[in-house]
Each structure stands twice: as structure tokens, then as C-alpha cells.
Design an enzyme around this catalytic site. Structure first.
Site, PDB file in Angstrom:
ATOM      1  N   HIS A 161       3.411 -14.552  -4.421  1.00 14.65           N
ATOM      2  CA  HIS A 161       4.818 -14.736  -4.789  1.00 14.65           C
ATOM      3  C   HIS A 161       5.429 -16.022  -4.220  1.00 14.65           C
ATOM      4  CE1 HIS A 161       4.076 -10.669  -5.815  1.00 14.65           C
ATOM      5  NE2 HIS A 161       4.440 -10.117  -4.686  1.00 14.65           N
ATOM      6  N   ASP A 219       1.409 -11.466 -11.277  1.00 13.03           N
ATOM      7  CA  ASP A 219       2.251 -11.697 -10.107  1.00 13.03           C
ATOM      8  C   ASP A 219       3.635 -11.258 -10.563  1.00 13.03           C
ATOM      9  OD1 ASP A 219       4.112 -12.780  -8.296  1.00 13.03           O
ATOM     10  OD2 ASP A 219       2.584 -14.159  -7.567  1.00 13.03           O
ATOM     11  N   HIS A 220       4.058 -10.055 -10.161  1.00 10.72           N
ATOM     12  CA  HIS A 220       5.269  -9.504 -10.780  1.00 10.72           C
ATOM     13  C   HIS A 220       6.519 -10.347 -10.498  1.00 10.72           C
ATOM     14  CE1 HIS A 220       6.212  -7.706  -6.834  1.00 10.72           C
ATOM     15  NE2 HIS A 220       7.437  -7.571  -7.281  1.00 10.72           N
TER      16      HIS A 220
HETATM   17  C1  BG6 Z   1       4.619  -6.712  -3.412  1.00 11.62           C
HETATM   18  C2  BG6 Z   1       4.171  -6.592  -1.982  1.00 11.62           C
HETATM   19  O1  BG6 Z   1       3.780  -7.582  -4.117  1.00 11.62           O
HETATM   20  O2  BG6 Z   1       5.930  -7.216  -3.439  1.00 11.62           O
HETATM   21  C3  BG6 Z   1       5.103  -5.688  -1.207  1.00 11.62           C
HETATM   22  O3  BG6 Z   1       2.859  -6.040  -1.951  1.00 11.62           O
HETATM   23  C4  BG6 Z   1       6.522  -6.153  -1.343  1.00 11.62           C
HETATM   24  O4  BG6 Z   1       4.733  -5.618   0.168  1.00 11.62           O
HETATM   25  C5  BG6 Z   1       6.873  -6.368  -2.806  1.00 11.62           C
HETATM   26  O5  BG6 Z   1       7.353  -5.150  -0.795  1.00 11.62           O
HETATM   27  C6  BG6 Z   1       8.233  -7.017  -2.971  1.00 11.62           C
HETATM   28  O6  BG6 Z   1       8.559  -7.017  -4.322  1.00 11.62           O
HETATM   29  P1  BG6 Z   1      10.053  -6.872  -4.791  1.00 11.62           P
HETATM   30  O7  BG6 Z   1      10.005  -7.024  -6.271  1.00 11.62           O
HETATM   31  O8  BG6 Z   1      10.521  -5.527  -4.328  1.00 11.62           O
HETATM   32  O9  BG6 Z   1      10.786  -7.970  -4.107  1.00 11.62           O
END
Ligand code: BG6
Length: 528
Positions: A277, A214-215
Site C-alpha cells: 500500500h 492491492d485493495h
Molecule cells: C491490510 C493489512 O492490507 O490493510 C492490515 O493487512 C491493515 O493490517 C489493512 O489493517 C488496512 O486497510 P484499510 O483499508 O482498513 O485501511
């Protein structure tokens, strides 16, 4: 001390910065930096977007900062037939345009010698029998001691085939110190498919070999939530239902669906952002203190929060959930299309691009405290933050001031794009009258120039190599979040939740009904 106008309440705001340059007693306290053991990384989906935009740039940056082991190599695989050099060239063209000023040809020349390519068919077991010896040859040459990480940067339909073929070709065994598999989201699309996938992957890999990404958890400010909460004595005693009125968690983006309609049409915002997230942010905000800052204990405390989430009232869903889909509009002065006009999207699509929902954590600490969560695409600005709104003052000693105009204290953990912590409070305006004004104490990570900051992918990739599961999601965590959201998603997909789309214009903060979720008349969503 600097001051400028702040965003919490218009007009009466003074912002006070906390300056890192003025060292305080205690200074920096850092655990020892670790360099991972030698290892080989095999990327499935090497010709894809994720590999080019995130994975290889992250490894390049880690390499550039001497955070990778000396003995390390990357083997990219995909269906496309190309040579090692063609693969390296396609990567170079993207990496060289990444973080400004961080690319140089000499470093790339050394780094790219560690990158190789091998074409293969993921559905064909014979391909994996060929992969084995190719990998072993490279491992010997690069002295990676048979430590292996398999990274699944492929569409989710391939997760099951790849893990099975790895298992059946003997590649999932632990010949070296470790063999790990890193799996991207989405992990399943509902409770049943997540359970099946967990069961399937477990046939070939043990739970401690599986790293579900989960980045968001790799973001610097997300990691800081725990440090802030549990390494300071003053916040924890008030972090509960007695002092906190409600919590607002927001992840708003200006981007639309981009070129991802194929995936997004089958996902929608609840699968794309909430199941992972948003609920991870909630868990970090609400969890108890672990007795030790290690992966097992942090995971366990987060899981306890997820277990305590109150199921949605399915007969009165409108009171807890507002859905939206963006129509045409304007973002930063530019006209943009509505979701239904985006390439690859069904012109009658009912896929949701915005949701706002109320969650409750049913335990002693949080009983009765709403966690309002919202996420949307094509919002007026990009912002991810957690706002803790404290209770209003119980008694107003200034008779002439109407009580509702006194803004409560708000603590904001701002995750992106500004990485900050802000606390608002009331002070007296200088002068003869007893006028109040709200001021904001503002700590910005950016002030801390010169520190080595890792972006979210760099962080999680490094932790994956170190075998630290803290920033990854466990089997039970995945299943608990799907268990909570699956009935809601099913109700939406069966048309049991009323909404007429599109219901917000691009560049606006979502459908107006989202305001009806908030409990008190005087409460507002944080401005976007
Ligand atoms: C991803 C989603 O996990 O997270 C995307 O699939 C979203 O739809 C993105 O745009 C948002 O990540 P960040 O790091 O740009 O806020």
C-alpha cells in the site's frame, strides 16, 4: 460558503468548502460505463473471513447496482463439507449486517441463487479433476461462456499448490474469452520468495491472466490522485523539487493486530503495509504523466518510480528508519492491551507494528525531496493521507513577523476516513492590522451525495471482471518493492537494527524518535 476551524494549524484556521452543488462550467465528464462479460467466479477459501466480510458483500452490492452481467455465478470452495444452502445462509448472516440500509431479502433471494458451494482439498490434484466438470455444469446452466476467474482467498502457503493444480488439471487454459487468477497479498515474503512465486504462477498463467490485488488502489481517493494531478493544469507545473519541500504519506490505524497474530507475527508492518500500500501511494504521487490513461501506461510510469527508489543506507539505517511496537494504552477512552499481550503473540515478540522511513526518488523531478512514510497500528486515530508540503516563502515582506511562524502551503490528499482534498494558504485577517491567518480550501467527496460510490473491493473486483489491470500490481512492481525492502527486513530480523520494544503506548502517534527523521527543525509530522 461555509467556514469552520480546520486542522492544519491550530488557532488561526478558517476552512473554506468547495461546494459541488454549484455547477461549474464543464460539469461532469464520464467515460462510458462498462458491464463485464458473462463469467464464473471460483473462490478458493470460501469459508473464510475475506469471502464473508469482503468478497460476497462486494458482489452483492455490485449486483444490487446492476453492475454485474446477467449471466454470472459464484462457486465457493473450501475443505468444510456443507450444502449450497448452508453456504448461502452463512453468507447472508454477514451480508445482511453490512452497509446499512442496503440489504433486502428480495434482492438477496435472486442473488443467492447464483451462489454455489463445492468442498475440495487444494493440495490434491484429483480434487481439481472433480472441480472441472462441476464448474462446467454450472457454467452451462448459467451461460457464462467459459469465462473464468479463480480468486485465491486462502493463506499464501496455498498459492503455489492451487495454481499448479489448476494448471495440471487443465483449468488454467483459456477456453472462453478469458481465464484469470486473482491473488491476494502478501505476494511473497521477500524478494526470493516473490520471484519464486511469480515464476511458479507463470508456468500455468500468463502475466495478463494474473491479477495481484492491492485493495488500497481501489480506494476512490487513491484513484483520484491521478485525475487530480493530470487533469488539472495548475498542479503539475509545481509538482517537483523546485516547489515541493517534502511529502508525507501516512496510514495510521486505531485497530491492533485483532485476531490475525498467526499472520502478523511473521509479517510486521514493513511487509504488511509498506511493500504494497505505502509504496503504491508513493508511486502514484511521484509518477510522470502517462500519455494515455490505460493500464499499460499507468503501470509503466509507476514502475519507473519504483526503479528510481534509492536503496536504504544499510550502514546508517537509523537515520532513515524508525521502528515501533505498541504497548498497552488507551484508545478512545478504552484501555487496550499491548501487542505482546495480544492472543497468539509471542510475549517476547519483536514484530514491528509501526515504522516511519525516509525514501528518495532518484530522478530529475524529485532529486533531494524526502518522502516520509509512516504506518502504524494502535495510533490515536485512523487516517490515511498524502500531504505535499511546499517550500517556505523565500522572502518575508512583513518585517515584524518571524519567518518560522509562517506555515508553508500544504496540499492534503486525504484517503480515509474522510475523503477530501485540502489546500492551506495564508491570507490577511480582516481588520486594521496586517495579521496573517492560514485558511484551508476543502473539497469533500461526501458533499457529492447521491453518486454511486464503490468501496475498494467492489472497485477491484469489477475491474478484475472487466480485465482492467490498472488497479492491480505487475510482476516487476512486486519484485522491485521487495528488492528495496528485503535487505532492511533481513537486518531487522537479524537484530542489526536497534530498538527496544514496546516503545510506544497504544493511542499515541508512535515512538518519539520518528521526529528525528524530518530534515528541518521546524518541520513536523502531520498531527494524528
Ligand atoms: C491490510 C493489512 O492490507 O490493510 C492490515 O493487512 C491493515 O493490517 C489493512 O489493517 C488496512 O486497510 P484499510 O483499508 O482498513 O485501511
Amino acid at each position: 460558503m461555509d467556514s469552520e476551524s480546520g486542522p492544519l494549524k491550530s488557532g488561526m484556521n478558517i476552512r473554506t468548502k468547495i461546494r459541488m452543488e454549484e455547477p461549474m462550467e464543464g460539469g461532469e465528464v464520464c467515460p462510458v460505463e462498462q458491464i463485464p462479460d458473462p463469467c464464473a467466479l471460483v473462490i478458493f477459501g470460501a469459508s473464510g473471513d475475506l469471502t464473508h466480510r469482503k468478497l460476497i458483500p462486494s458482489f452483492y452490492y455490485l449486483f444490487r447496482n446492476n453492475l454485474l452481467p446477467e449471466d454470472f455465478m459464484i462457486l465457493g470452495t473450501a475443505r468444510t463439507v456443507m450444502s449450497h444452502d448452508q453456504f448461502r445462509e452463512s453468507l447472508k448472516s454477514v451480508v445482511s449486517q453490512g452497509r446499512s440500509g442496503l440489504f433486502d431479502d428480495d434482492t438477496w433471494a435472486v442473488f443467492s441463487k447464483k451462489i454455489f458451494y463445492h468442498p475440495m482439498d487444494y493440495r490434491d490434484l484429483a480434487s481439481f479433476h472433480i472441480l472441472g466438470p462441476v464448474l462446467s455444469g454450472l457454467e452451462q446452466a448459467h451461460k457464462t461462456r467459459k469465462n473464468r476467474i479463480f480468486y485465491l482467498a486462502v493463506p499464501p502457503v496455498l498459492y503455489a499448490d492451487i495454481s499448479r493444480n489448476l494448471g495440471e488439471s487443465g483449468l488454467s487454459g483459456q477456453d472462453g474469452v478469458y481465464t484469470r487468477i486473482i491473488i491476494e497479498k502478501p505476494f511473497g515474503r521477500d524478494l526470493q520468495s516473490a520471484r519464486e512465486l511469480n515464476k511458479h504462477v507463470h508456468r500455468y498463467f500468463k502475466e495478463d491472466q494474473i491479477f495481484r490485488i492491492d485493495h488500497y488502489l481501489g480506494k476512490e481517493t487513491v484513484q483520484n490522485i491521478l485525475i487530480f494531478r493530470f487533469m488539472n493544469a495548475i498542479f503539475e507545473p509545481i509538482w517537483n523539487r523546485r516547489y515541493i519541500d517534502h511529502v508525507q504519506i501516512t496510514a495510521a490505524e486505531t485497530l491492533g493486530v485483532e485476531n490475525r497474530a498467526g499472520y502478523y507475527e511473521t509479517a510486521g508492518v514493513l511487509r504488511d503495509m509498506f511493500q504494497n500500500h505505502m509504496l503504491q501511494l508513493l508511486a502514484l504521487t511521484a509518477m510522470e504523466s502517462p500519455s494515455r490513461f490505460d493500464a499499460g501506461q499507468v503501470q509503466e510510469e509507476k514502475i519507473k518510480v519504483l526503479r528510481s527508489l534509492r536503496p536504504f543506507p544499510m550502514d546508517r539505517l537509523e537515520g532513515s528508519l524508525v521502528l515501533g511496537q505498541y504497548g498497552p494504552g488507551e484508545i478512545n477512552g478504552e484501555k487496550v492491551k499491548g501487542y505482546r499481550e495480544e492472543p497468539g503473540v509471542d510475549p517476547a515478540s519483536n514484530t514491528t507494528t509501526f515504522a516511519a522511513a525516509t525514501f528518495f526518488v532518484d530522478n530529475w523531478r524529485w532529486q533531494g525531496v524526502p518522502f516520509y512514510i509512516r504506518s502504524g497500528k494502535r495510533m490515536p486515530r485512523k487516517v490515511s493521507e498524502i500531504a505535499i508540503q511546499f517550500k517556505r516563502i523565500p522572502h518575508l515582506m512583513l518585517q515584524a513577523v518571524e519567518d518560522k511562524s509562517i506555515a508553508p502551503n500544504v496540499l492534503i490528499l486525504s484517503i480515509q476516513p474522510e475523503e477530501k482534498i485540502m489546500l492551506s494558504f495564508q491570507t490577511k485577517m480582516p481588520g486594521f492590522k496586517s495579521c496573517l491567518r492560514q485558511v484551508v480550501m476543502d473539497f469533500s467527496y461526501k458533499i457529492d451525495g447521491g453518486a454511486l460510490a464503490l468501496d475498494s473491493y467492489e472497485r477491484v473486483l469489477l475491474d478484475g471482471m472487466l480485465g482492467d489491470q490498472m488497479l492491480f500490481v505487475q510482476e516487476e512492481g512486486v519484485e522491485l518493492t521487495w528488492a528495496l525492502l528485503t535487505p532492511v527486513i533481513e537486518a531487522i530480523e537479524q537484530g542489526r537494527v536497534k530498538a527496544r520494544f514496546p516503545n510506544y503506548a497504544s493511542g499515541t502517534p508512535g515512538p518519539a524518535e520518528a521526529d528525528t527523521l524530518l530534515d528541518h527543525e521546524e518541520d513536523r509530522w502531520r498531527k494524528l
